[in-house]
Design a protein around this motif. Sequence first.
Motif, PDB file in Angstrom:
ATOM      1  N   UNK A  44       0.979  -1.194   0.032  1.00  0.00           N
ATOM      2  CA  UNK A  44      -0.061  -0.023  -0.059  1.00  0.00           C
ATOM      3  C   UNK A  44       0.862   1.328   0.163  1.00  0.00           C
ATOM      4  N   UNK A  45       0.356   2.339  -0.439  1.00  0.00           N
ATOM      5  CA  UNK A  45       0.958   3.552  -0.621  1.00  0.00           C
ATOM      6  C   UNK A  45       0.163   4.680  -0.399  1.00  0.00           C
ATOM      7  N   UNK A  46       0.762   5.762  -0.394  1.00  0.00           N
ATOM      8  CA  UNK A  46      -0.143   7.113  -0.200  1.00  0.00           C
ATOM      9  C   UNK A  46       0.482   8.043  -1.341  1.00  0.00           C
ATOM     10  N   UNK A  47      -0.776   8.737  -1.998  1.00  0.00           N
ATOM     11  CA  UNK A  47      -0.505   9.865  -2.771  1.00  0.00           C
ATOM     12  C   UNK A  47      -1.291  10.986  -2.730  1.00  0.00           C
ATOM     13  N   UNK A  48      -0.903  12.066  -3.455  1.00  0.00           N
ATOM     14  CA  UNK A  48      -1.933  13.029  -3.488  1.00  0.00           C
ATOM     15  C   UNK A  48      -1.907  13.792  -4.786  1.00  0.00           C
ATOM     16  N   UNK A  49      -3.101  14.506  -5.059  1.00  0.00           N
ATOM     17  CA  UNK A  49      -3.420  15.147  -6.036  1.00  0.00           C
ATOM     18  C   UNK A  49      -3.557  16.539  -5.973  1.00  0.00           C
ATOM     19  N   UNK A  50      -2.889  17.545  -6.676  1.00  0.00           N
ATOM     20  CA  UNK A  50      -2.916  18.932  -6.335  1.00  0.00           C
ATOM     21  C   UNK A  50      -3.053  19.599  -7.682  1.00  0.00           C
ATOM     22  N   UNK A  51      -2.683  21.062  -7.584  1.00  0.00           N
ATOM     23  CA  UNK A  51      -2.797  21.824  -8.760  1.00  0.00           C
ATOM     24  C   UNK A  51      -4.128  21.751  -9.485  1.00  0.00           C
ATOM     25  N   UNK A  52      -4.207  21.079 -10.564  1.00  0.00           N
ATOM     26  CA  UNK A  52      -5.567  21.331 -11.207  1.00  0.00           C
ATOM     27  C   UNK A  52      -6.378  20.064 -10.701  1.00  0.00           C
ATOM     28  N   UNK A  53      -5.975  19.105  -9.972  1.00  0.00           N
ATOM     29  CA  UNK A  53      -6.643  18.165  -9.239  1.00  0.00           C
ATOM     30  C   UNK A  53      -7.229  18.424  -7.830  1.00  0.00           C
ATOM     31  N   UNK A  54      -7.097  19.966  -7.619  1.00  0.00           N
ATOM     32  CA  UNK A  54      -7.740  20.446  -6.346  1.00  0.00           C
ATOM     33  C   UNK A  54      -9.125  20.505  -6.596  1.00  0.00           C
ATOM     34  N   UNK A  55      -9.679  19.952  -5.478  1.00  0.00           N
ATOM     35  CA  UNK A  55     -11.322  19.731  -5.252  1.00  0.00           C
ATOM     36  C   UNK A  55     -11.838  21.117  -4.629  1.00  0.00           C
ATOM     37  N   UNK A  56     -12.960  21.960  -5.051  1.00  0.00           N
ATOM     38  CA  UNK A  56     -13.233  23.071  -4.646  1.00  0.00           C
ATOM     39  C   UNK A  56     -14.914  23.088  -4.066  1.00  0.00           C
ATOM     40  N   UNK A  57     -15.139  23.785  -2.943  1.00  0.00           N
ATOM     41  CA  UNK A  57     -16.430  23.364  -2.442  1.00  0.00           C
ATOM     42  C   UNK A  57     -17.249  24.416  -3.435  1.00  0.00           C
ATOM     43  N   UNK A  58     -18.727  23.641  -3.684  1.00  0.00           N
ATOM     44  CA  UNK A  58     -19.501  24.245  -4.463  1.00  0.00           C
ATOM     45  C   UNK A  58     -20.230  25.527  -3.616  1.00  0.00           C
ATOM     46  N   UNK A  59     -20.392  26.442  -4.587  1.00  0.00           N
ATOM     47  CA  UNK A  59     -21.181  27.791  -3.991  1.00  0.00           C
ATOM     48  C   UNK A  59     -20.371  28.567  -2.813  1.00  0.00           C
ATOM     49  N   UNK A  60     -19.192  28.375  -2.901  1.00  0.00           N
ATOM     50  CA  UNK A  60     -18.318  29.046  -1.657  1.00  0.00           C
ATOM     51  C   UNK A  60     -17.007  29.623  -2.355  1.00  0.00           C
ATOM     52  N   UNK A  61     -16.723  30.870  -1.796  1.00  0.00           N
ATOM     53  CA  UNK A  61     -15.313  31.194  -2.194  1.00  0.00           C
ATOM     54  C   UNK A  61     -14.160  30.303  -1.218  1.00  0.00           C
ATOM     55  N   UNK A  62     -13.473  29.519  -2.105  1.00  0.00           N
ATOM     56  CA  UNK A  62     -12.162  28.834  -1.311  1.00  0.00           C
ATOM     57  C   UNK A  62     -11.347  28.532  -2.536  1.00  0.00           C
ATOM     58  N   UNK A  63      -9.965  28.356  -1.924  1.00  0.00           N
ATOM     59  CA  UNK A  63      -9.041  27.949  -2.853  1.00  0.00           C
ATOM     60  C   UNK A  63      -8.955  26.140  -3.071  1.00  0.00           C
TER      61      UNK A  63
END
Length: 51
Positions: free
Chosen positions: A1-20
């Motif tokens: 097993x391993x752990x990875x992350x997705x960021x940059x264009x793969x960032x998830x944003x809240x709907x109807x809320x200003x957040x990075x």
Amino acid sequence: MGKGKQNGYGVIHPENKMSIGSTVEYIICTECGFIIESYVKKPEKFKGTLF
């Protein structure tokens, strides 16, 4: 097993809320590449977006 992350264009944003947004992280099988679990690193950014 391993752990990875997705960021940059793969960032998830809240709907109807200003957040990075938040990085998506994964637990991955290192033998076959199957994604076992995925989750956002900062879940607090999504409070109040559904109810």
